[in-house]
Design a protein around this motif. Structure first.
Motif, short mmCIF file in Angstrom:
data_model
loop_
_atom_site.label_atom_id
_atom_site.label_comp_id
_atom_site.label_asym_id
_atom_site.label_seq_id
_atom_site.Cartn_x
_atom_site.Cartn_y
_atom_site.Cartn_z
N ARG A 10 0.53 -1.26 0.02
CA ARG A 10 -0.18 -0.14 -0.17
C ARG A 10 0.94 1.23 -0.14
O ARG A 10 1.80 1.25 0.91
CB ARG A 10 -0.89 -0.13 1.30
N PRO A 11 0.63 2.25 -0.79
CA PRO A 11 1.48 3.42 -0.88
C PRO A 11 1.20 4.36 0.25
O PRO A 11 0.10 4.23 0.96
CB PRO A 11 0.86 4.03 -2.21
N TYR A 15 0.51 12.89 1.77
CA TYR A 15 0.05 14.27 2.52
C TYR A 15 0.78 14.16 3.89
O TYR A 15 1.25 15.15 4.45
CB TYR A 15 -1.51 14.61 2.43
N CYS A 16 0.55 12.96 4.42
CA CYS A 16 1.06 12.88 5.81
C CYS A 16 2.18 11.58 5.84
O CYS A 16 2.76 11.49 7.22
CB CYS A 16 0.25 12.71 6.81
N ASN A 17 2.33 11.11 4.75
CA ASN A 17 3.29 9.81 4.64
C ASN A 17 2.92 8.56 5.49
O ASN A 17 3.89 7.54 5.92
CB ASN A 17 4.71 10.31 5.08
N GLY A 19 1.58 5.01 6.08
CA GLY A 19 1.26 3.85 5.23
C GLY A 19 0.25 2.82 5.68
O GLY A 19 0.12 1.71 5.10
N SER A 20 -0.69 3.12 6.61
CA SER A 20 -1.54 2.40 7.47
C SER A 20 -2.88 2.17 6.37
O SER A 20 -3.53 1.38 6.53
CB SER A 20 -2.05 2.69 8.63
N GLY A 21 -3.01 3.17 5.66
CA GLY A 21 -4.28 3.25 4.69
C GLY A 21 -5.36 3.60 5.81
O GLY A 21 -6.83 3.52 5.37
N GLU A 22 -4.84 4.41 6.90
CA GLU A 22 -6.13 4.61 8.07
C GLU A 22 -6.00 6.16 8.23
O GLU A 22 -6.75 6.55 8.98
CB GLU A 22 -5.78 4.02 9.18
N CYS A 23 -5.22 6.95 7.70
CA CYS A 23 -4.99 8.42 7.82
C CYS A 23 -6.22 9.06 7.39
O CYS A 23 -7.12 8.65 6.56
CB CYS A 23 -3.81 8.75 7.35
N GLY A 24 -6.31 10.34 7.94
CA GLY A 24 -7.59 11.01 7.53
C GLY A 24 -7.51 11.60 6.13
O GLY A 24 -8.47 12.51 5.82
N HIS A 25 -6.78 11.15 5.45
CA HIS A 25 -6.69 11.96 3.98
C HIS A 25 -7.25 10.42 3.06
O HIS A 25 -7.16 10.80 1.83
CB HIS A 25 -4.97 12.09 3.41
N VAL A 26 -7.55 9.44 3.53
CA VAL A 26 -7.82 8.39 2.75
C VAL A 26 -9.36 8.76 2.27
O VAL A 26 -10.15 8.47 3.31
CB VAL A 26 -7.57 6.88 3.53
N VAL A 27 -9.61 8.72 1.03
CA VAL A 27 -10.94 8.95 0.61
C VAL A 27 -11.41 7.41 0.66
O VAL A 27 -12.50 7.13 1.15
CB VAL A 27 -10.93 9.49 -1.02
N LEU A 28 -10.70 6.34 0.01
CA LEU A 28 -11.16 5.12 0.10
C LEU A 28 -9.96 4.03 -0.31
O LEU A 28 -9.25 4.30 -1.06
CB LEU A 28 -12.21 4.92 -0.91
N VAL A 130 -7.10 -0.39 -4.99
CA VAL A 130 -6.88 1.13 -5.32
C VAL A 130 -7.05 1.72 -3.93
O VAL A 130 -7.98 1.77 -3.25
CB VAL A 130 -7.85 1.63 -6.42
N ILE A 131 -6.18 2.78 -3.72
CA ILE A 131 -6.36 3.72 -2.83
C ILE A 131 -6.33 5.01 -3.13
O ILE A 131 -5.69 5.64 -4.19
CB ILE A 131 -5.22 3.43 -1.67
N LEU A 132 -7.39 5.96 -2.51
CA LEU A 132 -7.61 7.19 -3.21
C LEU A 132 -7.38 8.36 -1.93
O LEU A 132 -8.00 7.92 -0.96
CB LEU A 132 -9.00 7.50 -3.54
N PHE A 133 -6.50 9.24 -2.13
CA PHE A 133 -6.16 10.10 -1.20
C PHE A 133 -6.81 11.70 -1.59
O PHE A 133 -6.66 11.88 -2.81
CB PHE A 133 -4.64 10.25 -0.87
N ALA A 134 -6.97 12.53 -0.39
CA ALA A 134 -7.11 13.87 -0.73
C ALA A 134 -7.00 14.56 0.47
O ALA A 134 -6.96 14.07 1.68
CB ALA A 134 -8.75 14.03 -1.23
N LYS A 135 -6.70 15.95 0.26
CA LYS A 135 -6.07 16.83 1.54
C LYS A 135 -7.48 16.85 2.31
O LYS A 135 -7.46 16.59 3.57
CB LYS A 135 -5.96 18.03 1.23
#
Length: 155
Positions: A10-11, A15-17, A19-28, A130-135
């Motif tokens: 998982r990338p 925004y915050c580096n 790698g858990s896929g659980e940060c507040g920037h994960v759209v999905l 697929v992992i989607l991020f946004a500020k």
């Protein structure tokens, strides 16, 4: 869309580096092979998807059929129509088409998308993710949904 290759991990969040896929920037974080929402704003809060479902239901109930150019939105519409029963006040959302539409449009709305793979242990049980991020995931999804709503309404 960026592709992770050799390591199939998982990338990290751009925004915050994290790698858990659980940060507040994960759209999905989405398992595309098994159509499962793993984490992120859309996995935790379905209210924006519910708005799309409500609009489609209203259109179906009033016999409004949109003329749709976007293939993913057309797939969402056709899936809803095909799976709707006249006695039901609910529709099913084609999650794969919805995620694909969000994925195609997220970079336009200041987000980022990454495709990665994973081995779930047993042969034949690997997945594509697929992992989607946004500020600001909520604002990003609202903007993308506004595009979808406009297309459904023929605007």
């Amino acid at each position: 869309m960026d592709y992770e290759t050799e390591e199939n991990i998982r990338p990290a969040c751009p925004y915050c580096n994290d790698g858990s896929g659980e940060c507040g920037h994960v759209v999905l974080d989405y398992d595309a092979s098994f159509m499962e929402m793993l984490s992120g704003y859309l996995a935790d809060d379905e209210s924006e998807m519910d708005k799309i479902k409500s609009l489609i239901l209203e259109m179906i109930q009033t016999d409004v059929t949109p003329s749709l150019e976007n293939g993913y939105i057309r797939n969402i519409w056709e899936y809803a129509v095909d799976n709707h029963t006249p006695t039901s006040d609910e529709i099913e959302l084609d999650i794969t088409a919805y995620v694909n539409f969000v994925d195609d449009n997220i970079d336009i709305i200041d987000g980022e998308s990454y495709l990665y793979g994973g081995d779930d242990g047993a042969p034949g049980y690997s997945s594509s993710y697929v992992i989607l991020f946004a500020k600001q995931p909520e604002e990003t999804i609202r903007a993308i949904n506004a595009q979808m709503i406009a297309a459904l309404r023929g605007e």
